[in-house]
Design a protein around this motif. Structure first.
Motif, PDB file in Angstrom:
ATOM      1  N   SER A 290       0.815  -1.177  -0.137  1.00 24.90           N
ATOM      2  CA  SER A 290       0.121  -0.015  -0.003  1.00 24.90           C
ATOM      3  C   SER A 290       0.828   1.404   0.213  1.00 24.90           C
ATOM      4  CB  SER A 290      -1.006   0.009   1.294  1.00 24.90           C
ATOM      5  OG  SER A 290      -1.542  -1.052   1.430  1.00 24.90           O
ATOM      6  N   ALA A 291       1.856   1.318   0.760  1.00 27.52           N
ATOM      7  CA  ALA A 291       2.820   2.229   0.868  1.00 27.52           C
ATOM      8  C   ALA A 291       3.544   2.562  -0.406  1.00 27.52           C
ATOM      9  CB  ALA A 291       3.757   2.211   2.425  1.00 27.52           C
ATOM     10  N   TRP A 292       4.155   1.531  -0.805  1.00 24.27           N
ATOM     11  CA  TRP A 292       4.891   1.520  -2.046  1.00 24.27           C
ATOM     12  C   TRP A 292       3.712   2.221  -3.099  1.00 24.27           C
ATOM     13  CZ3 TRP A 292       7.017  -4.115  -2.299  1.00 24.27           C
ATOM     14  CH2 TRP A 292       8.250  -4.227  -1.887  1.00 24.27           C
ATOM     15  N   ILE A 293       2.723   1.757  -3.364  1.00 23.88           N
ATOM     16  CA  ILE A 293       1.700   2.100  -4.410  1.00 23.88           C
ATOM     17  C   ILE A 293       1.282   3.729  -4.284  1.00 23.88           C
ATOM     18  CG2 ILE A 293      -0.546   1.683  -5.679  1.00 23.88           C
ATOM     19  CD1 ILE A 293       0.065  -1.364  -5.058  1.00 23.88           C
ATOM     20  N   ALA A 294       0.963   3.727  -2.975  1.00 21.02           N
ATOM     21  CA  ALA A 294       0.829   5.344  -2.752  1.00 21.02           C
ATOM     22  C   ALA A 294       1.702   6.236  -3.300  1.00 21.02           C
ATOM     23  CB  ALA A 294       0.378   5.553  -1.088  1.00 21.02           C
ATOM     24  N   LEU A 295       3.042   6.005  -2.758  1.00 23.10           N
ATOM     25  CA  LEU A 295       4.152   6.736  -3.358  1.00 23.10           C
ATOM     26  C   LEU A 295       4.069   6.753  -4.777  1.00 23.10           C
ATOM     27  CD1 LEU A 295       6.902   5.793  -0.667  1.00 23.10           C
ATOM     28  CD2 LEU A 295       5.786   7.837  -0.829  1.00 23.10           C
TER      29      LEU A 295
ATOM     30  N   ARG B 250       9.009   8.925   9.097  1.00 21.50           N
ATOM     31  CA  ARG B 250       8.190   8.328   8.213  1.00 21.50           C
ATOM     32  C   ARG B 250       6.897   8.362   8.334  1.00 21.50           C
ATOM     33  NH1 ARG B 250       9.418   3.642   5.258  1.00 21.50           N
ATOM     34  NH2 ARG B 250      11.265   4.574   4.471  1.00 21.50           N
ATOM     35  N   ILE B 251       6.227   8.287   9.499  1.00 21.27           N
ATOM     36  CA  ILE B 251       4.725   8.126   9.587  1.00 21.27           C
ATOM     37  C   ILE B 251       4.245   9.482   9.445  1.00 21.27           C
ATOM     38  CG2 ILE B 251       2.970   7.577  11.101  1.00 21.27           C
ATOM     39  CD1 ILE B 251       4.889   5.851  12.757  1.00 21.27           C
ATOM     40  N   THR B 252       5.070  10.665   9.946  1.00 17.70           N
ATOM     41  CA  THR B 252       4.668  11.894   9.750  1.00 17.70           C
ATOM     42  C   THR B 252       4.736  12.419   8.082  1.00 17.70           C
ATOM     43  OG1 THR B 252       5.616  12.646  11.809  1.00 17.70           O
ATOM     44  CG2 THR B 252       4.845  14.414  10.491  1.00 17.70           C
ATOM     45  N   SER B 253       5.552  11.962   7.420  1.00 18.37           N
ATOM     46  CA  SER B 253       5.848  12.457   6.014  1.00 18.37           C
ATOM     47  C   SER B 253       4.685  11.720   5.205  1.00 18.37           C
ATOM     48  CB  SER B 253       7.373  12.216   5.576  1.00 18.37           C
ATOM     49  OG  SER B 253       7.573  10.872   5.925  1.00 18.37           O
ATOM     50  N   MET B 254       4.215  10.368   5.716  1.00 13.39           N
ATOM     51  CA  MET B 254       3.352   9.862   4.958  1.00 13.39           C
ATOM     52  C   MET B 254       1.862  10.340   5.131  1.00 13.39           C
ATOM     53  SD  MET B 254       3.690   7.071   2.778  1.00 13.39           S
ATOM     54  CE  MET B 254       2.292   6.315   2.571  1.00 13.39           C
ATOM     55  N   LEU B 255       1.732  11.116   6.385  1.00 12.98           N
ATOM     56  CA  LEU B 255       0.506  11.919   6.800  1.00 12.98           C
ATOM     57  C   LEU B 255       0.509  12.989   5.726  1.00 12.98           C
ATOM     58  CD1 LEU B 255      -2.236  11.700   8.756  1.00 12.98           C
ATOM     59  CD2 LEU B 255      -0.702  13.201  10.052  1.00 12.98           C
TER      60      LEU B 255
ATOM     61  N   HIS C 121      10.902   3.094  12.625  1.00  7.62           N
ATOM     62  CA  HIS C 121      10.962   2.241  11.380  1.00  7.62           C
ATOM     63  C   HIS C 121      12.150   1.669  10.997  1.00  7.62           C
ATOM     64  CE1 HIS C 121       6.916   3.619   9.807  1.00  7.62           C
ATOM     65  NE2 HIS C 121       6.914   2.526   8.979  1.00  7.62           N
ATOM     66  N   GLN C 122      12.150   0.441  10.584  1.00  9.84           N
ATOM     67  CA  GLN C 122      13.452  -0.289  10.286  1.00  9.84           C
ATOM     68  C   GLN C 122      13.828   0.397   9.159  1.00  9.84           C
ATOM     69  OE1 GLN C 122      11.483  -4.152   9.973  1.00  9.84           O
ATOM     70  NE2 GLN C 122      12.648  -4.190   8.126  1.00  9.84           N
TER      71      GLN C 122
ATOM     72  N   ILE D  94      10.214  10.880   2.342  1.00  6.29           N
ATOM     73  CA  ILE D  94       9.453   9.488   2.920  1.00  6.29           C
ATOM     74  C   ILE D  94      10.400   8.438   2.685  1.00  6.29           C
ATOM     75  CG2 ILE D  94       7.505   8.018   2.589  1.00  6.29           C
ATOM     76  CD1 ILE D  94       5.746  10.291   1.725  1.00  6.29           C
ATOM     77  N   LYS D  95      10.976   8.291   1.537  1.00  9.59           N
ATOM     78  CA  LYS D  95      11.847   7.030   0.988  1.00  9.59           C
ATOM     79  C   LYS D  95      13.179   6.940   1.905  1.00  9.59           C
ATOM     80  CE  LYS D  95      13.940   3.959  -1.592  1.00  9.59           C
ATOM     81  NZ  LYS D  95      14.565   3.371  -0.354  1.00  9.59           N
ATOM     82  N   PHE D  96      13.686   8.199   2.331  1.00 13.04           N
ATOM     83  CA  PHE D  96      15.038   8.345   2.670  1.00 13.04           C
ATOM     84  C   PHE D  96      14.880   8.718   4.305  1.00 13.04           C
ATOM     85  CE2 PHE D  96      16.147   8.909  -1.717  1.00 13.04           C
ATOM     86  CZ  PHE D  96      16.923   7.824  -1.908  1.00 13.04           C
ATOM     87  N   SER D  97      13.616   8.934   4.850  1.00 10.30           N
ATOM     88  CA  SER D  97      13.588   9.260   6.469  1.00 10.30           C
ATOM     89  C   SER D  97      14.071   8.520   7.150  1.00 10.30           C
ATOM     90  CB  SER D  97      11.835   9.540   6.571  1.00 10.30           C
ATOM     91  OG  SER D  97      11.355   8.412   6.246  1.00 10.30           O
ATOM     92  N   VAL D  98      14.156   7.205   6.884  1.00 10.03           N
ATOM     93  CA  VAL D  98      14.751   6.212   7.754  1.00 10.03           C
ATOM     94  C   VAL D  98      16.217   6.265   7.850  1.00 10.03           C
ATOM     95  CG1 VAL D  98      12.549   4.299   7.926  1.00 10.03           C
ATOM     96  CG2 VAL D  98      14.405   4.350   6.225  1.00 10.03           C
TER      97      VAL D  98
END
Lengths: 235, 77
Positions: A59-64, A124-129, A180-181, A169-173
């Motif tokens: 889901s995350a991949w497709i949303a991005l 990661r979560i905040t940038s997805m929001l 997030h791992q 989002i991609k590089f936040s981790v």
């Protein structure tokens, strides 16, 4: 090249292939669900909660991916003044929006047994929001503004501004210390995920991609019929 | 065996909730998009039926118009 994307041609193909895509989606999803829920092994640390990965990650991949595509189409439509590209971008938005919600909700459900909390304000979560807000703004802009030229311009600006968030989002981790791992699947280097888990993940990704394609085709046809309806009024 | 599938060593609630939410979201989105599509197709065929003879002939030439009407009939079946 743009002739390939002529609305009448796309409409004719869409009308025929939608039912086959729905059929294929149901088959791939059924296999993916059996693999994800029953056949794949449990994780030695996370136990069965790891199964949430099979809906959360695709889901995350497709949303991005969809938002990046919307931004690309918006840029093309902005430069070449091609209205069809903005209709394609508009038709992609609903599935991207829903996948973003699924990624956030399933991530939250996964967070409770893994981290002990439903929500943390990590990068990661905040940038997805934030991406979800951009999706909402993009869809709302199409509903609020009626003038075709104006709405194409405004939605393009929203998409171009929003796509800046995608690499964050991609590089936040990697950039920040988050719960997030790091990513387990890498295209350029060796993946750290076991094949017994990779297979159901890929099956579910394929199913989700088929679903987003199905929704896109149906939405695109709806948009085209709306235009044809207006055309009948002008006859 | 069935207990293990349902409870998943205490994680069942989370796993089933995540999968259920995903599938319900899919069903909702599909239904909404389908309703909208059928609504627009119906609107189109109503407008098409109200056209006078000359406008009807002009409109009928377009292949997309014929396709919309054909799809509307098949979606009803």
């Amino acid at each position: 090249m743009f002739k390939l994307f002529e609305p009448n041609k796309i409409f004719s193909i869409n009308s025929r292939i939608t039912k086959y895509i729905l059929f294929l989606f149901i088959i791939v999803l059924s296999i993916g669900l059996v693999e994800a829920l029953f056949l794949s092994p449990e994780d030695y640390i996370q136990s069965h909660s790891v199964r949430i990965m099979y809906v959360h990650v695709p889901s995350a991949w497709i949303a991005l991916g969809i938002f990046s595509l919307i931004a690309l189409l918006s840029v093309i439509s902005f430069i070449f003044k091609n209205k069809n590209f903005s209709i394609i971008a508009k038709s992609l938005a609903p599935s991207g929006f829903v996948f973003n919600i699924i990624a956030l909700i399933t991530g939250s459900i996964w967070g409770k047994p893994t981290w002990g909390t439903w929500w943390v304000w990590d990068a990661r979560i905040t940038s997805m929001l934030i991406l979800l807000f951009f999706y909402a703004m993009y869809i709302l802009a199409w509903r609020i503004f009626n003038e075709r030229e104006k709405v194409a311009k405004i939605t393009s600006i929203i998409a171009i501004l929003g796509v800046i968030n995608v690499p964050i989002i991609k590089f936040s981790v990697d950039w920040w210390s988050t719960l997030h791992q790091n990513s387990s699947i890498n295209i350029l280097s060796e993946s750290t995920i076991h094949p017994s888990m990779l297979l159901p993940l890929l099956m579910m990704t394929a199913a989700f991609l088929l679903f987003s394609l199905l929704i896109f085709l149906m939405k695109y046809n709806t948009e085209l019929i709306k235009i044809k309806n207006k055309g009948l009024d002008r006859l | 065996m069935i207990n293990e599938i349902i409870f998943m060593k205490g994680y069942g609630l989370y796993v089933w909730a995540a999968f259920s939410f995903t599938l319900i979201s899919f069903a909702t989105l599909y239904t909404l998009i389908k309703i909208n599509l059928v609504k627009e197709q119906n609107k189109f065929s109503t407008k098409f039926g109200l056209l006078d003879k000359e406008k009807f002939k002009v409109a009928q030439i377009q292949s997309t118009h014929r396709e919309i009407l054909a799809n509307r009939i098949s979606s009803k079946i």
